[in-house]
Design a protein around this motif. Structure first.
Motif, short mmCIF file in Angstrom:
data_model
loop_
_atom_site.label_atom_id
_atom_site.label_comp_id
_atom_site.label_asym_id
_atom_site.label_seq_id
_atom_site.Cartn_x
_atom_site.Cartn_y
_atom_site.Cartn_z
N ASP A 1 0.84 -1.19 0.00
CA ASP A 1 0.00 0.00 0.00
C ASP A 1 0.88 1.25 0.00
O ASP A 1 1.78 1.39 0.82
N PRO B 1 6.99 -8.13 3.61
CA PRO B 1 5.84 -8.94 4.04
C PRO B 1 4.65 -8.85 3.09
O PRO B 1 3.95 -9.85 2.90
N SER B 2 4.43 -7.70 2.48
CA SER B 2 3.31 -7.57 1.53
C SER B 2 3.46 -8.53 0.37
O SER B 2 2.47 -8.97 -0.21
N GLU C 1 0.04 4.18 0.80
CA GLU C 1 -0.17 4.94 2.04
C GLU C 1 0.60 4.33 3.19
O GLU C 1 1.03 5.03 4.11
N ALA C 2 0.76 2.99 3.14
CA ALA C 2 1.56 2.34 4.18
C ALA C 2 3.01 2.80 4.07
O ALA C 2 3.68 3.03 5.08
N LYS D 1 -4.80 -17.24 8.35
CA LYS D 1 -5.80 -16.78 9.32
C LYS D 1 -6.63 -15.65 8.73
O LYS D 1 -7.83 -15.59 8.90
N GLU D 2 -5.94 -14.76 8.00
CA GLU D 2 -6.66 -13.62 7.43
C GLU D 2 -7.68 -14.09 6.40
O GLU D 2 -8.82 -13.66 6.40
N TRP E 1 -0.11 -15.83 9.28
CA TRP E 1 -1.14 -14.78 9.29
C TRP E 1 -1.98 -14.78 8.03
O TRP E 1 -3.16 -14.44 8.05
N ARG F 1 11.78 -3.56 4.41
CA ARG F 1 11.74 -4.64 5.40
C ARG F 1 10.39 -4.71 6.11
O ARG F 1 9.86 -5.80 6.34
N TYR F 2 9.82 -3.56 6.45
CA TYR F 2 8.60 -3.57 7.25
C TYR F 2 7.33 -3.66 6.41
O TYR F 2 6.32 -4.12 6.90
N VAL F 3 7.36 -3.17 5.18
CA VAL F 3 6.13 -3.15 4.39
C VAL F 3 6.23 -3.99 3.13
O VAL F 3 5.44 -4.91 2.92
N THR G 1 14.32 0.33 5.44
CA THR G 1 13.37 0.00 6.51
C THR G 1 11.98 -0.20 5.95
O THR G 1 11.26 -1.12 6.34
N LEU H 1 5.12 4.76 6.93
CA LEU H 1 6.46 4.38 7.38
C LEU H 1 7.43 5.54 7.24
O LEU H 1 8.25 5.80 8.12
#
Lengths: 286, 275
Positions: free
Chosen positions: A174, A198-199, A176-177, A278-279, A275, A193-195, A190, A181
Motif C-alpha cells: 500500500d 511482508p506484503s 499509504e503504508a 488466518k486472514e 497470518w 523490510r517492514y512493508v 526499513t 512508514l
C-alpha cells in the motif's frame, strides 16, 4: 470493558474463545473428504475406462498398455525407478534452490532501482522466449553430463514466475503504508523490510506454486537430452526399447513428485506466513 | 484550554506561514495550496475542514515532512520544520494495520522504526492498551478486530511514538455513524486526559465542533484559510453538548461557509470535466 466495545457489536465474535472455536473447525473430516473425494472418483472412472477400452479393442501394450500393466511392470522395476527418481529429485531441488536465489536477487535489486528495473525486466522476458528444447543440448555441450547443465535448465524454466511474482508483490504494498512508514522516519531499506517484503509474501507463494510444477518437468527434460541417471534418461531408454508401460510408470512417478512438491509449498507457506491463512479464513467467515 | 494571556506570550507549537504548493500539470501550473497561514498553540486541538478535493491532504503531507512546499514556512516550537519528520505523528484515514503483525506489534511499529529495541517498544505499546479499550487484544491480529477497535489501535500506534503533535487525517471517516460517535466521544475523553496537540482533518462539521478548540475552514482550490473559529464550549464535553444552542450556532456558522466553498469546488470539478 467500556461502553465503546459494546457499541462495536463485533467484539463478542473476536474474543480468544471464539478464535479457538474457529481453529478447531479446521480439522473437519467431512470437509476433508469433500475436497479429496471428487478428484479421486474422477481419476478412478478415467482409469477404469482406459483399462476396459484397451482390453476390448485389444491394442498391443507397446502402443498403449493398460493402467494395471503400467502399475505392475513399474512395481517390478521399482529399484531402478527409485534410483532414477532420487537423481531427478536432486536435480529438481538443487535447480529450484538456485532458481529461488536468482529470482530473489533479481527481484530485490529491481525493487530498489527503477533504472535496473527498466534495464533488466525486458531481458527477463526475453529469457523466457528461449526455447529450452534448443538450449538444453547446448548446455550439455558447454557443461557436460553432470549436475550443472540440469540445474541451469531447471532454473531457466522456473525463475521467471518467481521473480515476476516477487517484483509485483513488492509493488502491491500500500502506497499509504509506505507514506506512514516514511512519516515514522523510515528510509527505503526499513520501508522494504517492514512493508514491501511482508506484503509480497502471498504473491511469492502463489508464484512458487506455479513454478515448482515446472521444476520437475524441467529436470526430466534436461535429463532426457543426456544424463547418466534420472527419470528423463530412464524414459528415453525405455521408449527406445518400446517399453511404453515403463515410460508411463516413470510419468506416474514424476506426476506424484510434482504433486508432492506442490503440496509442500502450502506447508511451507503455512509455516512462514501463518497470518495469511488466518486472514483468508477470517475473510471467508464474514 | 490556555487562557488569553498564555496565548499571547507562548510560542505557538505550530506556525504555518504563507504556505503555497504548486504542481506542474499539462499546459501550466496548478496551485493547490495558496498562502495558508495559521497557528496552533501547545495542547490545542484544531480541526481543519474543507470541500473535498481541496488541498488538505497536500497540506498534511507538507506538515508531516513528506512533501516540500513551493513557498512558505512551517515552524514547530519556533524552529523550521519543513522536510522534518520527527515532530508529527501521522494517522491516515485507513488504519493500515499490517495483517502480519499482532495488534501489539502494529502498535509498536513507529517505535521499532525509530530504533527502539523490539521488546521494549512492544512493552511500551502494551501499557497503553487499557486506556485505548484494547486490553486482551494485544496478541490478536487486525482482521479479528472491529472497525472501531482497529481505528483505536491505529491511534495508539500514532500516540505511542511520543511526538509533539498528532496529525489525524479523517481517522473516523470509514466507520459507521454509531461507531464514529462512540469514537469521537472516546477521543474527546482521552484527549482531555493527555492534552496532546492535535490537528484533525475531517469532513464532519459535528465532529470538528465537538472535538476542537478551534476549527479552520479551508476554501476551494487554491486552498486558503476561509474561516478560523474558536469553539468556546466547556471541557470535558459530553454528547449532551451537541444538542445545545451554542453547538448548533457553531454548526450553522461553519455549514454556511463550507457549503459556499463546496459549491465552488463542485463548479471547478464540472469545469475540469468540461475542458
Amino acid at each position: 470493558m467500556t461502553s465503546i466495545d459494546r457499541a462495536d457489536g463485533y467484539v463478542a465474535a473476536a474474543t480468544p474463545a471464539a478464535r479457538d472455536r474457529r481453529r478447531r473447525r479446521r480439522i473437519d473430516p467431512v470437509r476433508l473428504l469433500s475436497t479429496v473425494l471428487p478428484p479421486v472418483l474422477i481419476l478412478a472412472v478415467l482409469l477404469i475406462g482406459w483399462e476396459v477400452a484397451v482390453n476390448v479393442t485389444g491394442v498391443r501394450p507397446q502402443v498403449l498398455p493398460t493402467p494395471s500393466r503400467v502399475l505392475s511392470e513399474g512395481w517390478g522395476q521399482r529399484e531402478a525407478i527409485e534410483m532414477h527418481t532420487k537423481a531427478t529429485l536432486q536435480v529438481t531441488l538443487v535447480g529450484f534452490a538456485f532458481s529461488l536465489l536468482v529470482a530473489w536477487v533479481i527481484a530485490v535489486v529491481v525493487d530498489f532501482s527503477g533504472w535496473l528495473r527498466r534495464g533488466v525486466m525486458p531481458l527477463l522476458v526475453a529469457s523466457q522466449t528461449i526455447p529450452i528444447v534448443a538450449i538444453a543440448p547446448l548446455m550439455i555441450i558447454w557443461f557436460g553430463f553432470g549436475l550443472m547443465p540440469k540445474v541451469l535448465v531447471v532454473a531457466l524454466a522456473t525463475f521467471f514466475p518467481i521473480a515476476v511474482g516477487l517484483v509485483e508483490g513488492f509493488n502491491k504494498a500500500d502506497r499509504e503504508a509506505s507514506n506512514l512508514l516514511r512519516s515514522m522516519g523510515a528510509g527505503r531499506f526499513t520501508e522494504f523490510r517492514y512493508v514491501r517484503l511482508p506484503s509480497a509474501m502471498p504473491s511469492f507463494f502463489t508464484a512458487l506454486r506455479i513454478s515448482i510444477t515446472y521444476a520437475v518437468v524441467g529436470a526430466i527434460f534436461a535429463e532426457y537430452v543426456g544424463a547418466e541417471k534420472g527419470l528423463g534418461i530412464y524414459m528415453s531408454m525405455q521408449k527406445n526399447a518400446f517399453r511404453t508401460d515403463l515410460v508411463l510408470a516413470a510419468v506416474v512417478v514424476s506426476a506424484v513428485l510434482s504433486i508432492a512438491l506442490y503440496l509442500v509449498t502450502f506447508l511451507v507457506e503455512r509455516l512462514v506466513i501463518p497470518w495469511s491463512f488466518k486472514e483468508r479464513k477470517a475473510r471467508h467467515a464474514d | 484550554m490556555p487562557t488569553e494571556q498564555e496565548q499571547v506570550t507562548a510560542v505557538p507549537r505550530i506556525e504555518v506561514r504563507d504556505l503555497a504548493k504548486q504542481f506542474a500539470v499539462r499546459g501550466g501550473v496548478r496551485e493547490v495550496v495558496d498562502n495558508v497561514s495559521f497557528d496552533v498553540a501547545p495542547g490545542e486541538f484544531v480541526s481543519v475542514i474543507g470541500p473535498s478535493g481541496c488541498g488538505k491532504s497536500t497540506m498534511f503531507n507538507i506538515l508531516a515532512g513528506l512533501e516540500t512546499p513551493t513557498s512558505g514556512e512551517v515552524r514547530v516550537d519556533g524552529r523550521d520544520a519543513i522536510g522534518h519528520r520527527e515532530h508529527f505523528a501521522y494517522m491516515p484515514q485507513k488504519d493500515l494495520l499490517f495483517p502480519w503483525r499482532t495488534i501489539a506489534e502494529n502498535a509498536a511499529l513507529g517505535l521499532e522504526v525509530q530504533g527502539v529495541p523490539r521488546r521494549k517498544a512492544r512493552a511500551q505499546a502494551r501499557e497503553l492498551f487499557p486506556a485505548f479499550g484494547l486490553a486482551g487484544f494485544e496478541d490478536s491480529h487486525p482482521f479479528e478486530l472491529s472497525g472501531g477497535m482497529r481505528q483505536r489501535a491505529a491511534l495508539l500506534r500514532t500516540v505511542v511514538q511520543g511526538r509533539e503533535i498528532l496529525l489525524l487525517d479523517e481517522p473516523f471517516g470509514a466507520l459507521d455513524s454509531l461507531t464514529r460517535i462512540e469514537m469521537q466521544n472516546w477521543l474527546q475523553g482521552v484527549w482531555s486526559d493527555h492534552s496532546w496537540t492535535a490537528v484533525l482533518i475531517t469532513h464532519d462539521i459535528r465532529e470538528a465542533v465537538y472535538l476542537s478548540d478551534r476549527v479552520i475552514v479551508l476554501s476551494a482550490r487554491p486552498t486558503r484559510v476561509r474561516l478560523d473559529v474558536r469553539i468556546d464550549l466547556e471541557r470535558p464535553r459530553d454528547l449532551a453538548v451537541t444538542t445545545s444552542a451554542e453547538f448548533a450556532a457553531y454548526e450553522q456558522q461553519l455549514i454556511e461557509v463550507l457549503h459556499d466553498e463546496s459549491r465552488k469546488a463542485f463548479a471547478q470539478q464540472q469545469e475540469g470535466l468540461a475542458s
